[in-house]
Design an enzyme around this catalytic site. Structure first.
Site, PDB file in Angstrom:
ATOM      1  N   GLU A 430       0.843  -1.189   0.000  1.00 12.43           N
ATOM      2  CA  GLU A 430       0.000   0.000   0.000  1.00 12.43           C
ATOM      3  C   GLU A 430       0.882   1.244   0.000  1.00 12.43           C
ATOM      4  O   GLU A 430       1.651   1.480   0.923  1.00 12.43           O
ATOM      5  CB  GLU A 430      -0.853  -0.067   1.276  1.00 12.43           C
ATOM      6  CG  GLU A 430      -1.676   1.139   1.566  1.00 12.43           C
ATOM      7  CD  GLU A 430      -2.394   0.971   2.924  1.00 12.43           C
ATOM      8  OE1 GLU A 430      -2.291  -0.119   3.536  1.00 12.43           O
ATOM      9  OE2 GLU A 430      -3.039   1.931   3.345  1.00 12.43           O
ATOM     10  N   ASP A 505      -4.615  -0.682   9.733  1.00  9.26           N
ATOM     11  CA  ASP A 505      -5.646   0.302  10.077  1.00  9.26           C
ATOM     12  C   ASP A 505      -6.831   0.158   9.122  1.00  9.26           C
ATOM     13  O   ASP A 505      -6.873  -0.762   8.299  1.00  9.26           O
ATOM     14  CB  ASP A 505      -5.075   1.724  10.050  1.00  9.26           C
ATOM     15  CG  ASP A 505      -4.542   2.087   8.671  1.00  9.26           C
ATOM     16  OD1 ASP A 505      -4.809   1.324   7.711  1.00  9.26           O
ATOM     17  OD2 ASP A 505      -3.862   3.110   8.542  1.00  9.26           O
ATOM     18  N   ASP A 507      -7.907   1.957   6.537  1.00  7.53           N
ATOM     19  CA  ASP A 507      -7.580   2.074   5.117  1.00  7.53           C
ATOM     20  C   ASP A 507      -6.911   0.810   4.607  1.00  7.53           C
ATOM     21  O   ASP A 507      -7.223   0.312   3.527  1.00  7.53           O
ATOM     22  CB  ASP A 507      -6.618   3.250   4.901  1.00  7.53           C
ATOM     23  CG  ASP A 507      -7.380   4.495   4.489  1.00  7.53           C
ATOM     24  OD1 ASP A 507      -8.596   4.357   4.223  1.00  7.53           O
ATOM     25  OD2 ASP A 507      -6.768   5.582   4.450  1.00  7.53           O
TER      26      ASP A 507
END
Ligand code: 1YM
Length: 642
Positions: A430, A505, A507
């Site tokens: 990510e 988290d 996201d």
């Protein structure tokens, strides 16, 4: 010297050797001794009760998880026969529970193959349990037999009381042996999913599941579906938008083979086709599934042409076209099924293909003729799928020609040096900053890094042609090397492990779900073959003195701190790791990437039906089920990190 008083004859020795063989090699009989094998024991016993229901004698089955994680299964069938068995010289109850392979051989007839993995039944459960109690209600009497320590008879079948002459049934309580199984703790949800499925697959049968471990006053869950597999289709289509109201349900029987199918189309782009033989999921299809699919394609094309919806210039619709947005359950009950393939997940009986084709084609054609509006909606949808398929082919050709050479692709993927897929792995990371650290921290020989810039497209809401328009998705397809859609080829996969590396988290978990949706929808064989993993970056770093320790979660943190000396603990510095991007290359390597030290979680599609319902709920068009799911589960969230 003490004189031995027991007298074993040849048949006793055979029995003990049989059960001893099961204890020596449990995997041969129940597949595994992990949590899956543990749950398998329940189905071996329940299957005997279901067989009794299929024979028409049992209406209610109850499954109870007792306080000590023993299991009780009750049915209201005829009760296992209590007379002395001519071959063994002991009661039939004892014979069924102590002689290997006894199960189905006695009664004859019926559909006795429902016994899950290998169908060996009660004696295997007995062999792998520390205690088993069998109670039979029959002839106005209550009979009981007991077994201990892996199937040794501790109480022969004995009349222990009277009951109402009309009461019949069998109750079995068994406690799995902790020396055999990795864990002996039952999971309610796992049992619930299969119990519900068995209720869908056996219409009218009432199955109750109850958990007495915390509280004996619970009523549990009761499942009973008069509509059978039609209600299963409705259940799967929850949260999807059907394009015709009625679920189509067709059935037929020939030479004692029963065949049944239920279906309904929805506005989505995926197909959910599940097939069963004697209640066993045939993951790899087989003749029952082939027969229906072949008939579906043929009937839609011929009706489409005859009705003029499909014009002369239009190409014929393919299997993929007519299966788009289709939810279908196929169930076959067969007295002598032949299972094929490596995992025995495919039905081989050729006569079933014809039966399935006949039942389906005549019934479905009739439905189309009697419901011209619905017919038109269904065929129009398949024609749209056909157009999208052609558009996807064009998009794919462009992907194939350009991407591997373009700088934009190579700019994104930092490939590994090795070209041997069996040792190569790809980290999908990510964000660019984590991607940068990962690139520095990797073993460039075997580890490739693909940083994702934005969020990838939600493919639950998109067809293949649109998905191919998304740059992140195109990059993933090109990197994998397998192709997609009609030309997908698992053997071309360039990596043994595909590792999703996202922050711990909200996201991060969103991106993980988007990626899993993509894999589940378009690369399912990759998931099924066990190539997909989630990296588990640590949540905390604990420093004391020169020691640096990373822990995965709150529980592990507590455990570690508790082990530390009091005065060390009070100075012990704890940092909550914010995200992958904050770790330097060395830290990332040490905690998350190093093959020796990291913890990976394998992603499996253990229960396609449950996973699919979850994906549809979380990612689909309808907002309401998603909101309900979030509300329902919000109370379980402890460390919400926003
Ligand atoms: C909670 C588990 O085992 N029920 C059960 C088992 C049997 C029968 C009825 C039964 C079968 C037949 C005739 C037959 C079994 N019988 C045998 C065997 N519940 C549970 N309920 N009468 C009763 O198949 O003809 C094996 S299982 F071999 F003895 F017939």
């Amino acid at each position: 010297m003490e004189e031995k008083v027991e007298h074993y004859d040849a048949s006793d020795i055979q029995v003990l050797e049989g059960l001893e063989a099961v204890r020596k090699r449990p995997g041969m009989y129940i597949g595994t001794t992990d949590v899956k094998g543990l749950h398998h024991l329940v189905w071996e016993i329940v299957d005997n009760a279901i067989d009794e229901a299929l024979a028409g004698f049992c209406k209610n089955i109850e499954i109870i998880i007792n306080k000590d994680n023993s299991i009780t299964v009750k049915d209201d069938g005829r009760g296992i026969p209590v007379d002395v068995h001519p071959k063994t010289g002991v009661s039939t109850v004892e014979t069924v529970y102590t002689v290997l392979h006894a199960g189905g051989k006695f009664g004859g007839g019926g559909y006795k193959v429902s016994g899950g993995l290998h169908g060996v039944g009660a004696s295997v459960v007995n062999a792998l349990s520390t205690s088993v109690v069998v109670t039979v209600y029959k002839n106005g009497k209550i009979y009981e037999a007991k077994f201990e320590n892996g199937g040794k008879t501790s109480q022969k079948l004995t009349i222990i009381g009277d009951c109402d002459v009309n009461r019949t049934g069998t109750t079995v309580t068994f406690k799995p042996d902790a020396n055999i199984f990795d864990t002996t703790v039952y999971d309610y949800e796992t049992l619930k999913i299969r119990t519900r499925e068995l209720a869908f697959l056996n219409k009218g049968l009432r199955l109750t599941l109850r958990d007495d471990r915390d509280n004996e006053d619970t009523t549990g869950d009761t499942f009973c579906y008069e509509g059978g597999i039609s209600e299963y289709v409705r259940f799967i289509n929850q949260g999807k938008t059907p394009i015709h109201e009625d679920i189509i349900h067709l059935e037929g029987e020939e030479d004692s083979v029963q065949f049944e199918v239920a279906l309904q189309y929805n506005t989505g782009y995926n197909s959910n086709i599940y097939s069963f033989v004697n209640n066993i999921n045939t993951h790899d299809g087989g003749t029952h599934e082939d027969g229906v699919k072949r008939a579906l394609t043929r009937v839609i094309n011929s009706y489409g042409r005859k009705s003029g919806i499909l014009k002369e210039k239009d190409e014929s619709l393919t299997g993929d076209d007519v299966q788009e947005g289709l939810t279908m359950i196929i169930s076959c009950k067969h007295p002598n099924p032949q299972f094929e393939g490596q995992t025995k997940g495919r039905l081989g009986n050729s006569e079933v293909r014809k039966l399935a084709d006949n039942v389906f084609s005549s019934g479905f054609e009739r439905f189309l003729m009697e419901n011209p509006e619905e017919a038109k909606t269904i065929i129009n949808k398949a024609m749209l799928a056909c157009r999208a398929r052609n558009a996807a082919r064009k998009a794919r050709e462009i992907t194939r020609k350009s991407d591997l050479q373009t700088t934009s692709f190579f700019g994104k993927l930092s490939d590994c040096k090795s070209k041997d897929p069996s040792v190569s792995e790809i980290f999908i990371v990510e964000g660019d900053s984590a991607g940068g650290s990962a690139k520095k921290g990797r073993d460039s020989m075997t580890q490739a890094i693909l940083p994702l810039r934005g969020k990838i497209l939600n493919v639950e809401k998109a067809r293949l042609d649109r998905a191919l328009g998304n740059e992140e998705i195109r990059t993933i397809i090109t990197a994998f090397g397998t192709g997609i859609g009609e030309e997908f080829d698992l053997s071309k996969l360039r990596y043994d492990k595909i590792i999703i590396m996202t922050d711990a988290d909200v996201d991060g978990s969103h991106i993980r779900v988007l990626l899993l949706t993509l894999f589940y929808r378009f690369f399912r064989p990759i998931v099924e073959a066990g190539h997909v993993y989630a990296a588990q970056p640590p949540l905390f770093r604990i420093m004391h003195g020169k020691t640096r320790k990373y822990v995965l979660d709150e529980a592990e943190k507590e455990e570690y701190l508790n082990k530390l000396d009091e005065n060390v603990r009070s100075r012990a510095e704890i940092a909550r790791m914010k995200g992958l991007g904050e770790m330097d290359a060395e830290e990332l390597n040490e905690t998350t990437m190093d093959i020796e030290k990291r913890v990976l979680r394998k992603i499996t599609v253990d229960d396609c039906v449950a996973a699919d319902a979850m994906f549809a709920k979380l990612m689909g068009e309808e907002v309401e089920p998603r909101r309900a799911f979030i509300e329902e589960n919000a109370r379980y969230v402890k460390n919400l990190d926003i």
